[in-house]
Design a protein around this motif. Structure first.
Motif, PDB file in Angstrom:
ATOM      1  N   LYS A 144       0.954  -1.470   0.030  1.00  0.00           N
ATOM      2  CA  LYS A 144       0.132  -0.362  -0.092  1.00  0.00           C
ATOM      3  C   LYS A 144       0.506   0.999   0.615  1.00  0.00           C
ATOM      4  O   LYS A 144       0.866   2.111  -0.919  1.00  0.00           O
ATOM      5  CB  LYS A 144      -0.288  -0.021   0.928  1.00  0.00           C
ATOM      6  N   GLU A 145       2.306   1.662   0.757  1.00  0.00           N
ATOM      7  CA  GLU A 145       2.767   1.997   1.182  1.00  0.00           C
ATOM      8  C   GLU A 145       3.537   2.769  -0.432  1.00  0.00           C
ATOM      9  O   GLU A 145       3.999   3.841  -0.934  1.00  0.00           O
ATOM     10  CB  GLU A 145       3.804   2.062   1.872  1.00  0.00           C
ATOM     11  N   LYS A 146       4.016   1.452  -1.020  1.00  0.00           N
ATOM     12  CA  LYS A 146       4.325   1.582  -2.270  1.00  0.00           C
ATOM     13  C   LYS A 146       4.578   0.549  -3.467  1.00  0.00           C
ATOM     14  O   LYS A 146       5.031  -0.526  -3.492  1.00  0.00           O
ATOM     15  CB  LYS A 146       6.177   1.414  -2.089  1.00  0.00           C
ATOM     16  N   PRO A 147       3.646   0.585  -3.570  1.00  0.00           N
ATOM     17  CA  PRO A 147       3.198   0.237  -4.979  1.00  0.00           C
ATOM     18  C   PRO A 147       3.405  -0.331  -6.056  1.00  0.00           C
ATOM     19  O   PRO A 147       4.304   0.424  -6.419  1.00  0.00           O
ATOM     20  CB  PRO A 147       1.524   0.630  -5.385  1.00  0.00           C
ATOM     21  N   ARG A 148       3.817  -1.681  -6.242  1.00  0.00           N
ATOM     22  CA  ARG A 148       4.343  -2.705  -7.364  1.00  0.00           C
ATOM     23  C   ARG A 148       3.898  -2.573  -8.324  1.00  0.00           C
ATOM     24  O   ARG A 148       2.938  -3.286  -8.760  1.00  0.00           O
ATOM     25  CB  ARG A 148       5.432  -3.450  -7.034  1.00  0.00           C
ATOM     26  N   HIS A 149       3.928  -1.399  -9.693  1.00  0.00           N
ATOM     27  CA  HIS A 149       3.547  -1.402 -10.734  1.00  0.00           C
ATOM     28  C   HIS A 149       4.509  -1.007 -12.091  1.00  0.00           C
ATOM     29  O   HIS A 149       4.140  -0.299 -13.150  1.00  0.00           O
ATOM     30  CB  HIS A 149       2.307  -0.126 -11.110  1.00  0.00           C
ATOM     31  N   SER A 150       5.898  -1.814 -11.770  1.00  0.00           N
ATOM     32  CA  SER A 150       6.794  -1.518 -12.957  1.00  0.00           C
ATOM     33  C   SER A 150       6.996  -2.602 -14.119  1.00  0.00           C
ATOM     34  O   SER A 150       6.057  -4.009 -14.127  1.00  0.00           O
ATOM     35  CB  SER A 150       8.083  -2.455 -11.775  1.00  0.00           C
ATOM     36  N   SER A 151       6.619  -2.231 -14.919  1.00  0.00           N
ATOM     37  CA  SER A 151       6.468  -2.739 -16.207  1.00  0.00           C
ATOM     38  C   SER A 151       7.404  -3.738 -16.756  1.00  0.00           C
ATOM     39  O   SER A 151       8.154  -4.569 -17.958  1.00  0.00           O
ATOM     40  CB  SER A 151       6.390  -1.474 -17.729  1.00  0.00           C
ATOM     41  N   ASP A 152       8.973  -3.619 -16.468  1.00  0.00           N
ATOM     42  CA  ASP A 152       9.774  -4.202 -16.224  1.00  0.00           C
ATOM     43  C   ASP A 152       9.753  -5.600 -15.816  1.00  0.00           C
ATOM     44  O   ASP A 152      10.239  -6.806 -15.690  1.00  0.00           O
ATOM     45  CB  ASP A 152      11.463  -4.189 -16.086  1.00  0.00           C
ATOM     46  N   HIS A 153       8.298  -5.776 -14.949  1.00  0.00           N
ATOM     47  CA  HIS A 153       8.112  -7.386 -13.960  1.00  0.00           C
ATOM     48  C   HIS A 153       7.046  -8.086 -14.910  1.00  0.00           C
ATOM     49  O   HIS A 153       5.956  -7.575 -13.625  1.00  0.00           O
ATOM     50  CB  HIS A 153       8.497  -6.772 -12.701  1.00  0.00           C
ATOM     51  N   GLN A 154       6.834  -8.716 -15.978  1.00  0.00           N
ATOM     52  CA  GLN A 154       6.056  -8.786 -16.825  1.00  0.00           C
ATOM     53  C   GLN A 154       5.050 -10.375 -15.844  1.00  0.00           C
ATOM     54  O   GLN A 154       6.270 -10.870 -15.839  1.00  0.00           O
ATOM     55  CB  GLN A 154       5.517  -8.868 -17.856  1.00  0.00           C
ATOM     56  N   LYS A 155       4.251 -10.676 -15.770  1.00  0.00           N
ATOM     57  CA  LYS A 155       3.591 -11.793 -15.566  1.00  0.00           C
ATOM     58  C   LYS A 155       2.797 -12.351 -16.852  1.00  0.00           C
ATOM     59  O   LYS A 155       2.003 -11.717 -16.619  1.00  0.00           O
ATOM     60  CB  LYS A 155       3.102 -11.759 -13.768  1.00  0.00           C
ATOM     61  N   ARG A 156       2.558 -14.076 -17.210  1.00  0.00           N
ATOM     62  CA  ARG A 156       1.747 -14.475 -17.433  1.00  0.00           C
ATOM     63  C   ARG A 156       0.863 -15.306 -16.828  1.00  0.00           C
ATOM     64  O   ARG A 156       1.655 -15.864 -16.422  1.00  0.00           O
ATOM     65  CB  ARG A 156       2.298 -14.849 -18.850  1.00  0.00           C
ATOM     66  N   MET A 157      -0.331 -15.585 -16.622  1.00  0.00           N
ATOM     67  CA  MET A 157      -0.744 -16.445 -16.169  1.00  0.00           C
ATOM     68  C   MET A 157      -2.269 -16.676 -17.023  1.00  0.00           C
ATOM     69  O   MET A 157      -2.920 -15.927 -18.100  1.00  0.00           O
ATOM     70  CB  MET A 157      -1.220 -16.106 -14.731  1.00  0.00           C
ATOM     71  N   MET A 158      -2.761 -18.355 -16.626  1.00  0.00           N
ATOM     72  CA  MET A 158      -3.501 -18.394 -16.972  1.00  0.00           C
ATOM     73  C   MET A 158      -5.333 -18.518 -16.362  1.00  0.00           C
ATOM     74  O   MET A 158      -5.003 -18.369 -15.151  1.00  0.00           O
ATOM     75  CB  MET A 158      -3.334 -19.796 -17.627  1.00  0.00           C
ATOM     76  N   MET A 159      -6.081 -17.610 -16.380  1.00  0.00           N
ATOM     77  CA  MET A 159      -7.234 -17.636 -15.523  1.00  0.00           C
ATOM     78  C   MET A 159      -8.283 -18.449 -15.802  1.00  0.00           C
ATOM     79  O   MET A 159      -8.643 -19.010 -17.090  1.00  0.00           O
ATOM     80  CB  MET A 159      -8.115 -16.086 -16.420  1.00  0.00           C
ATOM     81  N   ARG A 160      -8.634 -18.864 -14.962  1.00  0.00           N
ATOM     82  CA  ARG A 160      -9.220 -19.600 -14.693  1.00  0.00           C
ATOM     83  C   ARG A 160     -11.121 -19.239 -14.605  1.00  0.00           C
ATOM     84  O   ARG A 160     -11.689 -17.718 -14.708  1.00  0.00           O
ATOM     85  CB  ARG A 160      -8.987 -20.790 -13.194  1.00  0.00           C
ATOM     86  N   GLU A 161     -11.845 -20.025 -14.841  1.00  0.00           N
ATOM     87  CA  GLU A 161     -13.306 -20.045 -15.225  1.00  0.00           C
ATOM     88  C   GLU A 161     -13.732 -19.502 -13.882  1.00  0.00           C
ATOM     89  O   GLU A 161     -13.081 -19.977 -12.669  1.00  0.00           O
ATOM     90  CB  GLU A 161     -14.020 -21.705 -15.672  1.00  0.00           C
ATOM     91  N   GLY A 162     -14.338 -18.227 -14.366  1.00  0.00           N
ATOM     92  CA  GLY A 162     -14.706 -17.979 -12.951  1.00  0.00           C
ATOM     93  C   GLY A 162     -14.187 -16.920 -12.328  1.00  0.00           C
ATOM     94  O   GLY A 162     -14.487 -15.621 -11.001  1.00  0.00           O
ATOM     95  N   GLU A 163     -12.899 -16.407 -12.667  1.00  0.00           N
ATOM     96  CA  GLU A 163     -12.335 -15.723 -11.965  1.00  0.00           C
ATOM     97  C   GLU A 163     -12.043 -14.368 -12.566  1.00  0.00           C
ATOM     98  O   GLU A 163     -12.972 -13.927 -13.426  1.00  0.00           O
ATOM     99  CB  GLU A 163     -10.754 -16.221 -12.333  1.00  0.00           C
TER     100      GLU A 163
END
Length: 190
Positions: A144-163
Motif C-alpha cells: 500500500k505504501e509503495k505499490p509495485r507497478h513496474s512494466s519490467d516485471h510482467q507475469k503471464r497467467m492463465m485465468m480460470r473459469e469464474g476468476e
C-alpha cells in the motif's frame, strides 16, 4: 521546558514505558543484500536483488535507582516483558519506539541486561540495557505504501473459469481495487 522522554508503546495494549534517562545515542541500520549468481567464465558473479532487510534501531538504555535505593529490576523487567509471548496474539507485542520526531514501528528482538551497581545485600540499583528493535511492517502495508507497478516485471497467467480481475488483483497486489492496473496493462476494455 525539559527534554522530551523517549517512550516505548506496546501497540497491542497501548501501555507506555517511559525510559528513565534518554539514550545518549541511537543507531539506525538498513541492509539491502544482493544475491550473487556464479556463472563460469565471467570476471565477477551476476547479481540480482531479491529481498531487502528490515531496519534496525539499537541503543543502550540507562536505569539508575541509587537515589531511592530501590531494585532497578522493577524498571528493567518491563523492557524484558516486551519479548514475552502474548497468550492471545501468540507472539511478543508489536511496539512503537517514540522520541521526538523519531517514530519506529518495531519488535524488540534482542536484549542484553548489564547490572553495574548494587546495594550491600546484592540488590541491583543500576543497569544498562542494550536493546535491538527491528522494524515491523506487513506485506499489505508495504504494498500500500509503495505499490509495485513496474512494466519490467510482467507475469503471464492463465485465468480460470469464474476468476475476475479483482480476484487476481487481491492475490497479486493484496488489494482487489487495483484491478484497473491489470486491465490497462492488458488493454482490457470490458
Amino acid at each position: 521546558m525539559g527534554l522530551e522522554k523517549a517512550i516505548i508503546i506496546n501497540t497491542d495494549t497501548n501501555d507506555e514505558i517511559q525510559v528513565l534517562f534518554n539514550p545518549k545515542e541511537y543507531i539506525i541500520e538498513k541492509r539491502t543484500p544482493w544475491k550473487e549468481h556464479e556463472i563460469q567464465g565471467l570476471d565477477s558473479p551476476a547479481v540480482e536483488f531479491t529481498l531487502g532487510e528490515r531496519k534496525r534501531l539499537s541503543m543502550e538504555l540507562f536505569f539508575d535507582t541509587s537515589d531511592e535505593k530501590s531494585d532497578v529490576r522493577e524498571y528493567t523487567q518491563k523492557i524484558e516483558e516486551l519479548m514475552m509471548v502474548n497468550a492471545d496474539e501468540h507472539r511478543p507485542p508489536l511496539l512503537l519506539f517514540s522520541w521526538g520526531k523519531l517514530k519506529f514501528k518495531c519488535v524488540l528482538e534482542d536484549l542484553v541486561q548489564r547490572f553495574t551497581m548494587f546495594k550491600s545485600d546484592g540488590t541491583p540499583i543500576r543497569a544498562i540495557l542494550k536493546v535491538l528493535f527491528k522494524e515491523y511492517s506487513t506485506a499489505a502495508g508495504q504494498f500500500k505504501e509503495k505499490p509495485r507497478h513496474s512494466s519490467d516485471h510482467q507475469k503471464r497467467m492463465m485465468m480460470r473459469e469464474g476468476e475476475t480481475l479483482s480476484s487476481i488483483s487481491a492475490r497479486e497486489y493484496m488489494d482487489p481495487t487495483q484491478w484497473r492496473e491489470i486491465a490497462e496493462a492488458n488493454d482490457i476494455d470490458d
